[in-house]
Design a protein around this motif. Sequence first.
Motif, PDB file in Angstrom:
ATOM      1  N   MET A   1     -27.628  -7.384 -19.883  1.00  0.00           N
ATOM      2  CA  MET A   1     -27.787  -7.802 -18.392  1.00  0.00           C
ATOM      3  C   MET A   1     -26.911  -8.656 -17.956  1.00  0.00           C
ATOM      4  SD  MET A   1     -30.742  -6.476 -17.230  1.00  0.00           S
ATOM      5  CE  MET A   1     -31.000  -7.576 -15.785  1.00  0.00           C
ATOM      6  N   THR A   2     -26.346  -9.613 -18.985  1.00  0.00           N
ATOM      7  CA  THR A   2     -25.527 -10.488 -18.737  1.00  0.00           C
ATOM      8  C   THR A   2     -23.865  -9.885 -18.565  1.00  0.00           C
ATOM      9  OG1 THR A   2     -25.264 -11.239 -21.094  1.00  0.00           O
ATOM     10  CG2 THR A   2     -26.749 -12.639 -19.494  1.00  0.00           C
ATOM     11  N   MET A   3     -23.701  -9.016 -19.415  1.00  0.00           N
ATOM     12  CA  MET A   3     -22.196  -8.715 -19.625  1.00  0.00           C
ATOM     13  C   MET A   3     -21.557  -7.439 -18.621  1.00  0.00           C
ATOM     14  SD  MET A   3     -20.849  -9.724 -23.193  1.00  0.00           S
ATOM     15  CE  MET A   3     -22.115  -8.601 -24.145  1.00  0.00           C
ATOM     16  N   ALA A   4     -22.621  -6.460 -18.681  1.00  0.00           N
ATOM     17  CA  ALA A   4     -22.499  -4.979 -18.098  1.00  0.00           C
ATOM     18  C   ALA A   4     -22.036  -4.987 -16.693  1.00  0.00           C
ATOM     19  CB  ALA A   4     -23.563  -4.313 -18.358  1.00  0.00           C
ATOM     20  N   THR A   5     -21.152  -4.308 -16.404  1.00  0.00           N
ATOM     21  CA  THR A   5     -21.250  -4.071 -14.865  1.00  0.00           C
ATOM     22  C   THR A   5     -22.133  -2.820 -14.676  1.00  0.00           C
ATOM     23  OG1 THR A   5     -19.249  -2.564 -15.435  1.00  0.00           O
ATOM     24  CG2 THR A   5     -18.878  -4.745 -14.191  1.00  0.00           C
ATOM     25  N   ARG A   6     -22.252  -1.674 -15.589  1.00  0.00           N
ATOM     26  CA  ARG A   6     -23.373  -0.754 -15.557  1.00  0.00           C
ATOM     27  C   ARG A   6     -24.105  -0.835 -17.019  1.00  0.00           C
ATOM     28  NH1 ARG A   6     -22.546   4.845 -13.341  1.00  0.00           N
ATOM     29  NH2 ARG A   6     -20.801   4.873 -14.785  1.00  0.00           N
ATOM     30  N   ILE A   7     -25.414  -0.530 -16.821  1.00  0.00           N
ATOM     31  CA  ILE A   7     -25.951  -0.288 -18.170  1.00  0.00           C
ATOM     32  C   ILE A   7     -26.401   1.118 -18.187  1.00  0.00           C
ATOM     33  CG2 ILE A   7     -28.077  -1.000 -19.785  1.00  0.00           C
ATOM     34  CD1 ILE A   7     -27.939  -3.586 -18.130  1.00  0.00           C
ATOM     35  N   ALA A   8     -26.337   1.951 -19.379  1.00  0.00           N
ATOM     36  CA  ALA A   8     -26.926   3.101 -19.575  1.00  0.00           C
ATOM     37  C   ALA A   8     -27.998   2.691 -20.657  1.00  0.00           C
ATOM     38  CB  ALA A   8     -25.929   4.119 -20.202  1.00  0.00           C
ATOM     39  N   VAL A   9     -29.215   2.971 -20.093  1.00  0.00           N
ATOM     40  CA  VAL A   9     -30.431   2.723 -21.195  1.00  0.00           C
ATOM     41  C   VAL A   9     -30.858   4.062 -21.957  1.00  0.00           C
ATOM     42  CG1 VAL A   9     -32.891   1.950 -21.379  1.00  0.00           C
ATOM     43  CG2 VAL A   9     -31.353   1.073 -19.673  1.00  0.00           C
ATOM     44  N   MET A  10     -30.658   4.011 -23.096  1.00  0.00           N
ATOM     45  CA  MET A  10     -31.023   5.253 -23.941  1.00  0.00           C
ATOM     46  C   MET A  10     -32.508   5.217 -24.719  1.00  0.00           C
ATOM     47  SD  MET A  10     -27.217   6.388 -25.663  1.00  0.00           S
ATOM     48  CE  MET A  10     -27.878   7.928 -26.296  1.00  0.00           C
ATOM     49  N   ASP A  11     -33.135   6.027 -24.954  1.00  0.00           N
ATOM     50  CA  ASP A  11     -34.119   6.445 -25.887  1.00  0.00           C
ATOM     51  C   ASP A  11     -34.260   7.683 -26.212  1.00  0.00           C
ATOM     52  OD1 ASP A  11     -36.336   5.620 -27.065  1.00  0.00           O
ATOM     53  OD2 ASP A  11     -37.608   6.415 -25.458  1.00  0.00           O
ATOM     54  N   GLN A  12     -34.311   7.908 -27.542  1.00  0.00           N
ATOM     55  CA  GLN A  12     -34.478   9.302 -28.306  1.00  0.00           C
ATOM     56  C   GLN A  12     -33.342  10.123 -27.786  1.00  0.00           C
ATOM     57  OE1 GLN A  12     -38.461  10.651 -28.270  1.00  0.00           O
ATOM     58  NE2 GLN A  12     -39.414   8.735 -28.610  1.00  0.00           N
TER      59      GLN A  12
ATOM     60  N   GLN B   1     -31.555   5.932 -17.830  1.00  0.00           N
ATOM     61  CA  GLN B   1     -31.261   5.434 -16.703  1.00  0.00           C
ATOM     62  C   GLN B   1     -29.905   4.911 -16.723  1.00  0.00           C
ATOM     63  OE1 GLN B   1     -33.714   2.642 -14.567  1.00  0.00           O
ATOM     64  NE2 GLN B   1     -32.894   2.555 -12.708  1.00  0.00           N
ATOM     65  N   ILE B   2     -29.177   5.103 -15.655  1.00  0.00           N
ATOM     66  CA  ILE B   2     -27.734   4.340 -15.786  1.00  0.00           C
ATOM     67  C   ILE B   2     -27.698   3.559 -14.273  1.00  0.00           C
ATOM     68  CG2 ILE B   2     -26.442   6.526 -15.112  1.00  0.00           C
ATOM     69  CD1 ILE B   2     -24.257   5.275 -16.680  1.00  0.00           C
ATOM     70  N   GLY B   3     -27.283   2.340 -14.457  1.00  0.00           N
ATOM     71  CA  GLY B   3     -27.093   1.616 -13.086  1.00  0.00           C
ATOM     72  C   GLY B   3     -26.662   0.077 -13.428  1.00  0.00           C
ATOM     73  N   THR B   4     -26.579  -0.710 -12.206  1.00  0.00           N
ATOM     74  CA  THR B   4     -26.191  -1.906 -12.462  1.00  0.00           C
ATOM     75  C   THR B   4     -27.354  -2.730 -13.278  1.00  0.00           C
ATOM     76  OG1 THR B   4     -26.944  -2.677 -10.406  1.00  0.00           O
ATOM     77  CG2 THR B   4     -24.850  -1.830 -10.358  1.00  0.00           C
ATOM     78  N   PRO B   5     -27.000  -3.943 -13.671  1.00  0.00           N
ATOM     79  CA  PRO B   5     -28.069  -4.649 -14.246  1.00  0.00           C
ATOM     80  C   PRO B   5     -29.316  -4.959 -13.161  1.00  0.00           C
ATOM     81  CG  PRO B   5     -26.268  -5.468 -14.944  1.00  0.00           C
ATOM     82  CD  PRO B   5     -25.562  -4.664 -14.075  1.00  0.00           C
ATOM     83  N   ASP B   6     -28.903  -4.979 -12.020  1.00  0.00           N
ATOM     84  CA  ASP B   6     -29.879  -5.128 -10.888  1.00  0.00           C
ATOM     85  C   ASP B   6     -30.769  -3.997 -10.571  1.00  0.00           C
ATOM     86  OD1 ASP B   6     -29.848  -8.048  -9.854  1.00  0.00           O
ATOM     87  OD2 ASP B   6     -29.422  -7.183  -7.953  1.00  0.00           O
ATOM     88  N   GLU B   7     -30.133  -3.018 -10.774  1.00  0.00           N
ATOM     89  CA  GLU B   7     -30.828  -1.677 -10.293  1.00  0.00           C
ATOM     90  C   GLU B   7     -31.954  -1.477 -11.412  1.00  0.00           C
ATOM     91  OE1 GLU B   7     -27.290   0.542  -7.978  1.00  0.00           O
ATOM     92  OE2 GLU B   7     -27.597   1.097  -9.869  1.00  0.00           O
ATOM     93  N   ILE B   8     -31.147  -1.748 -12.566  1.00  0.00           N
ATOM     94  CA  ILE B   8     -32.106  -1.107 -14.031  1.00  0.00           C
ATOM     95  C   ILE B   8     -33.341  -2.212 -13.962  1.00  0.00           C
ATOM     96  CG2 ILE B   8     -31.946  -1.386 -16.480  1.00  0.00           C
ATOM     97  CD1 ILE B   8     -30.236   0.560 -15.794  1.00  0.00           C
ATOM     98  N   TYR B   9     -33.006  -3.374 -13.450  1.00  0.00           N
ATOM     99  CA  TYR B   9     -34.202  -4.504 -13.703  1.00  0.00           C
ATOM    100  C   TYR B   9     -34.992  -4.446 -12.547  1.00  0.00           C
ATOM    101  CZ  TYR B   9     -36.354  -9.035 -14.340  1.00  0.00           C
ATOM    102  OH  TYR B   9     -37.453  -9.915 -14.663  1.00  0.00           O
ATOM    103  N   GLU B  10     -34.669  -4.204 -11.339  1.00  0.00           N
ATOM    104  CA  GLU B  10     -35.562  -4.206 -10.201  1.00  0.00           C
ATOM    105  C   GLU B  10     -36.021  -2.862  -9.737  1.00  0.00           C
ATOM    106  OE1 GLU B  10     -36.772  -6.975  -8.755  1.00  0.00           O
ATOM    107  OE2 GLU B  10     -35.050  -8.331  -9.308  1.00  0.00           O
TER     108      GLU B  10
END
Length: 366
Positions: A198-209, A214-223
């Motif tokens: 959340m603090t460093m990324a310009t975008r985060i790709a959240v992975m599971d299995q 989801q891939i998006g800005t920290p804001d998008e992923i969180y909200e």
Amino acid sequence: MPDVRFEHIVKRFGTLSVLEDLNLTVADGEFLVLLGPSGCGKTTLLNLLAGLLDVTGGRITIGDRDVTELDPSQRGLAMVFQSYALYPTKTVEGNLRFGLAAQKLDRAEIDRRVAWAAQLLQLERMMNRKPSQLSGGQRQRVAIGRALVKHAGVLLFDEPLSNLDAKLRTEMRLEIKKLHQSLHQTIVYVTHDQIEAMTMATRIAVMDQGVIQQIGTPDEIYERPANLFVARFIGSPAINTFDATLALEGERILARHAPTGIAIDLTRHAFGRRPEQGAPVVIGLRPEHFAVNGAVREDDAVRLSLPVRYSERTGSDATAFLEAGDQLVAIRIEPSLMAGLRIGDAMNASFPGEKLSVFDARSGLR
Ligand code: ATP
């Protein structure tokens, strides 16, 4: 700086399939964090990019070069490992210089790059020390310096802060972020730590299995989490989730939570498709969007009055936990309110409709 593309990536270890048809583009200059729980496949993906593992299928390109079959040294990457991987017998300076001699750079260029990295990472006063004479944070800075001096197009980080204590981790987070802001280097960074992401990324790709959820800005992923996995994986304290059933009553759409009788007004919610009578849903409410006591808003989608079970303070934040049937509702409150809380007393709270998430309980999708 080049972009990085993973196209239809498949990775299997024998009969174990870790990645199946994964597609991902990391834009030029982006700080992309691969975030997910242990075993989700993020390190495998990074190692495929680094060339430390071979793909079972698919293609990886960096800029306009297909690197899928290339040796790690030919990919134009530099990598920082969790273990630092410094040469114990070499000094800090020796470690910084080491890879550059192999690149056949001339002496003056090597001197210039090493001096630049040493200054950037504040290593100047310890250039003659051995790794064993450095703290964990200093070692990690040397490891980062060694990657930076290569002037690689893309910088890879594999859980680089895991071995540091909490305070150093916070400091290094900021240093790496500043580094990216000044160098604009394309970074792919693997972690299971949501705060780092959340603090460093310009975008985060959240992975599971093995799947990017989801891939998006920290804001998008969180909200606006795309599904329940993402919603629950990100956020501390975790998002509150209520299993509820949709009730269509004339013009109104309500989500009823049977154990408490709480009715959440979703009439103004923008549903992706037409809500069905009786459909099972999960409502997600982030702890910090509640209003409490005098601040409660009459026209909010959720209004509740529940007994306080306990409360806790973590530095600048405080959280009250209210009892809702067999679950607790976490609500972020002003620390100054804590003194007036009595266990068992009812607390009034409300939650605005525009901040809530509605998930299909069957698919988990938003
Ligand atoms: P962690 O944060 O724990 O490192 P991760 O998300 O990085 O987890 P990976 O290391 O990519 O996960 O592993 C993904 C899956 O692949 C796991 O089930 C793991 O056991 C398996 N795996 C990884 N490397 C190998 C290997 N060399 N041989 C067999 N299975 C492997």
